[in-house]
Design a protein around this motif. Structure first.
Motif, PDB file in Angstrom:
ATOM      1  N   SER A 158       0.793  -1.233   0.000  1.00  0.00           N
ATOM      2  CA  SER A 158       0.000   0.000   0.000  1.00  0.00           C
ATOM      3  C   SER A 158       0.822   1.277   0.000  1.00  0.00           C
ATOM      4  O   SER A 158       0.278   2.365  -0.223  1.00  0.00           O
ATOM      5  CB  SER A 158      -0.935   0.009   1.215  1.00  0.00           C
ATOM      6  OG  SER A 158      -0.187   0.095   2.424  1.00  0.00           O
ATOM      7  N   ILE A 231     -11.548   2.722  -8.827  1.00  0.00           N
ATOM      8  CA  ILE A 231     -11.852   3.040  -7.428  1.00  0.00           C
ATOM      9  C   ILE A 231     -11.647   4.537  -7.229  1.00  0.00           C
ATOM     10  O   ILE A 231     -10.582   5.073  -7.574  1.00  0.00           O
ATOM     11  CB  ILE A 231     -10.929   2.255  -6.474  1.00  0.00           C
ATOM     12  CG1 ILE A 231     -10.995   0.753  -6.768  1.00  0.00           C
ATOM     13  CG2 ILE A 231     -11.290   2.564  -5.020  1.00  0.00           C
ATOM     14  CD1 ILE A 231     -12.336   0.121  -6.595  1.00  0.00           C
ATOM     15  N   MET A 237     -10.894   8.106   2.469  1.00  0.00           N
ATOM     16  CA  MET A 237     -10.339   6.768   2.307  1.00  0.00           C
ATOM     17  C   MET A 237      -8.843   6.749   2.599  1.00  0.00           C
ATOM     18  O   MET A 237      -8.129   7.699   2.282  1.00  0.00           O
ATOM     19  CB  MET A 237     -10.599   6.255   0.883  1.00  0.00           C
ATOM     20  CG  MET A 237     -12.076   6.176   0.533  1.00  0.00           C
ATOM     21  SD  MET A 237     -12.358   5.614  -1.164  1.00  0.00           S
ATOM     22  CE  MET A 237     -11.961   3.878  -1.001  1.00  0.00           C
ATOM     23  N   VAL A 241      -6.992   0.978   2.565  1.00  0.00           N
ATOM     24  CA  VAL A 241      -8.339   0.582   2.128  1.00  0.00           C
ATOM     25  C   VAL A 241      -8.395   0.535   0.605  1.00  0.00           C
ATOM     26  O   VAL A 241      -8.923  -0.414   0.018  1.00  0.00           O
ATOM     27  CB  VAL A 241      -9.398   1.551   2.685  1.00  0.00           C
ATOM     28  CG1 VAL A 241     -10.745   1.335   1.996  1.00  0.00           C
ATOM     29  CG2 VAL A 241      -9.544   1.369   4.189  1.00  0.00           C
ATOM     30  N   VAL A 242      -7.836   1.564  -0.046  1.00  0.00           N
ATOM     31  CA  VAL A 242      -7.839   1.607  -1.506  1.00  0.00           C
ATOM     32  C   VAL A 242      -7.029   0.446  -2.080  1.00  0.00           C
ATOM     33  O   VAL A 242      -7.463  -0.227  -3.027  1.00  0.00           O
ATOM     34  CB  VAL A 242      -7.290   2.954  -2.020  1.00  0.00           C
ATOM     35  CG1 VAL A 242      -7.136   2.926  -3.538  1.00  0.00           C
ATOM     36  CG2 VAL A 242      -8.213   4.093  -1.607  1.00  0.00           C
ATOM     37  N   LYS A 244      -6.489  -2.443  -0.796  1.00  0.00           N
ATOM     38  CA  LYS A 244      -7.236  -3.710  -0.618  1.00  0.00           C
ATOM     39  C   LYS A 244      -8.390  -3.806  -1.606  1.00  0.00           C
ATOM     40  O   LYS A 244      -8.648  -4.876  -2.179  1.00  0.00           O
ATOM     41  CB  LYS A 244      -7.757  -3.788   0.818  1.00  0.00           C
ATOM     42  CG  LYS A 244      -8.463  -5.111   1.140  1.00  0.00           C
ATOM     43  CD  LYS A 244      -7.499  -6.285   0.987  1.00  0.00           C
ATOM     44  CE  LYS A 244      -8.063  -7.569   1.593  1.00  0.00           C
ATOM     45  NZ  LYS A 244      -9.299  -8.024   0.950  1.00  0.00           N
ATOM     46  N   LYS A 245      -9.102  -2.706  -1.842  1.00  0.00           N
ATOM     47  CA  LYS A 245     -10.202  -2.718  -2.808  1.00  0.00           C
ATOM     48  C   LYS A 245      -9.682  -3.036  -4.211  1.00  0.00           C
ATOM     49  O   LYS A 245     -10.269  -3.842  -4.940  1.00  0.00           O
ATOM     50  CB  LYS A 245     -10.907  -1.352  -2.815  1.00  0.00           C
ATOM     51  CG  LYS A 245     -11.850  -1.105  -1.646  1.00  0.00           C
ATOM     52  CD  LYS A 245     -12.456   0.281  -1.757  1.00  0.00           C
ATOM     53  CE  LYS A 245     -13.483   0.539  -0.671  1.00  0.00           C
ATOM     54  NZ  LYS A 245     -14.727  -0.223  -0.881  1.00  0.00           N
ATOM     55  N   VAL A 246      -8.579  -2.398  -4.582  1.00  0.00           N
ATOM     56  CA  VAL A 246      -8.004  -2.638  -5.908  1.00  0.00           C
ATOM     57  C   VAL A 246      -7.524  -4.088  -6.012  1.00  0.00           C
ATOM     58  O   VAL A 246      -7.757  -4.763  -7.023  1.00  0.00           O
ATOM     59  CB  VAL A 246      -6.850  -1.652  -6.184  1.00  0.00           C
ATOM     60  CG1 VAL A 246      -6.177  -1.983  -7.510  1.00  0.00           C
ATOM     61  CG2 VAL A 246      -7.358  -0.218  -6.209  1.00  0.00           C
ATOM     62  N   GLN A 247      -6.867  -4.574  -4.974  1.00  0.00           N
ATOM     63  CA  GLN A 247      -6.385  -5.964  -4.970  1.00  0.00           C
ATOM     64  C   GLN A 247      -7.545  -6.947  -5.156  1.00  0.00           C
ATOM     65  O   GLN A 247      -7.441  -7.891  -5.952  1.00  0.00           O
ATOM     66  CB  GLN A 247      -5.679  -6.254  -3.654  1.00  0.00           C
ATOM     67  CG  GLN A 247      -5.196  -7.695  -3.515  1.00  0.00           C
ATOM     68  CD  GLN A 247      -4.598  -7.974  -2.149  1.00  0.00           C
ATOM     69  OE1 GLN A 247      -3.867  -7.164  -1.608  1.00  0.00           O
ATOM     70  NE2 GLN A 247      -4.924  -9.124  -1.575  1.00  0.00           N
ATOM     71  N   ASP A 248      -8.640  -6.728  -4.451  1.00  0.00           N
ATOM     72  CA  ASP A 248      -9.789  -7.628  -4.563  1.00  0.00           C
ATOM     73  C   ASP A 248     -10.362  -7.609  -5.985  1.00  0.00           C
ATOM     74  O   ASP A 248     -10.754  -8.655  -6.518  1.00  0.00           O
ATOM     75  CB  ASP A 248     -10.876  -7.222  -3.561  1.00  0.00           C
ATOM     76  CG  ASP A 248     -10.472  -7.517  -2.119  1.00  0.00           C
ATOM     77  OD1 ASP A 248      -9.508  -8.265  -1.915  1.00  0.00           O
ATOM     78  OD2 ASP A 248     -11.123  -6.983  -1.200  1.00  0.00           O
ATOM     79  N   ASN A 249     -10.404  -6.425  -6.597  1.00  0.00           N
ATOM     80  CA  ASN A 249     -10.918  -6.327  -7.967  1.00  0.00           C
ATOM     81  C   ASN A 249     -10.011  -7.033  -8.962  1.00  0.00           C
ATOM     82  O   ASN A 249     -10.482  -7.713  -9.890  1.00  0.00           O
ATOM     83  CB  ASN A 249     -11.087  -4.860  -8.368  1.00  0.00           C
ATOM     84  CG  ASN A 249     -12.359  -4.247  -7.825  1.00  0.00           C
ATOM     85  OD1 ASN A 249     -13.389  -4.910  -7.733  1.00  0.00           O
ATOM     86  ND2 ASN A 249     -12.305  -2.989  -7.471  1.00  0.00           N
TER      87      ASN A 249
END
Length: 262
Positions: A158, A231, A237, A241-242, A244-249
């Motif tokens: 991150s 995102i 934010m 958090v960003v 993790k969101k990008v990683q999940d996508n």
């Protein structure tokens, strides 16, 4: 025999193109004319053809600026693939700047070189990336920090996601970070197995030259690139958090490409 002949032809074409375009790009970087983002993209598109890489696309690059792309990383060929699709600059490891020829080309593409292990330099490195984002340069971050095996995703680091946060201010209320997945799916039209994808990937400290020469000799690989929904990074934010969101996508897009390749 055919593989060696193909290798010789590809190397000659790329060398000639590089020698012709290099002085033009030096002028572009120094003066801004022609557009210093255009010539590297042309070179990558030529290299893509020479390497025999065929791109299969899902989704689209977002046109809004500022924009940072965060992608998984499988091979050095990822740079050619994304460089052909996006007029972008890359965030690269600092040691690449010293590589023969490749380091020069990376500098001419206006790459930003970072030392990921030097935490005390992280803020300055993020600020350098933020400045480029403010200038509406698309920056590509391989967020795993190294190359993976082509089938799974390593945790996203991150630290450099702080760069888009630094762009936020009175004039910029949010910035987009677009997830991108890269999966090498076929070789000469045949879907790769997991072991074949691992063999095609360039993992960690594997020697670059043998991997490069093998791909130049063989060619014929299909690579699936998926552009996800960006995102929106705003003041509420955190970079973690960003990331993790990008990683999940990215993980979700990779799963689709592996399960049902185009």
């Amino acid at each position: 025999m055919i593989g060696n002949l193909r290798l010789a032809v590809v190397l000659i074409v790329l060398l000639m193109a590089t020698l012709i375009l290099m002085p033009v790009q030096i002028l572009a970087v120094a003066t801004g004319f022609p557009d210093p983002r255009a010539i590297p993209q042309f070179w990558h598109r030529l290299a893509l053809r020479c390497l025999g890489l065929r791109i299969r696309l899902r989704g689209k690059l977002r046109k809004t600026r500022p924009l940072m792309i965060a992608a998984n990383h499988v091979s050095w060929a990822d740079i050619v693939v994304l460089g052909a699709l996006v007029p972008a600059s890359f965030i690269a490891k600092s040691d690449i700047a010293e590589w023969p020829l490749i380091g020069i080309l990376a500098k001419l593409q206006r790459s930003i070189f970072v030392e990921r292990t030097e935490r005390r330099k992280a803020a300055a490195q993020a600020a350098q990336i933020a400045q480029r984002l403010q200038n509406e340069d698309v920056m590509v971050l391989f967020a795993e920090g190294t190359t993976g095996d082509g089938s799974s995703l390593l945790p996203f680091k991150s630290t450099l996601f702080e760069a888009p946060r630094m762009v936020l201010g009175e004039e910029v209320e949010s910035i987009l970070v677009q997830p991108v997945s890269i999966i090498y799916t076929r070789m000469h039209g045949i879907v790769m197995s997991r072991s074949e994808r691992i063999a095609a990937s360039w993992i960690g400290d594997t020697d670059l030259l043998p991997h490069l020469l093998r791909l130049l000799r063989e060619g014929g690989a299909d690579v699936e690139v998926s552009f996800g929904e960006p995102i929106r990074f705003d003041r509420q934010m955190s970079r973690k958090v960003v990331a993790k969101k990008v990683q999940d996508n990215v993980a979700a897009m990779m799963a689709v490409s592996l399960r049902d390749p185009l």
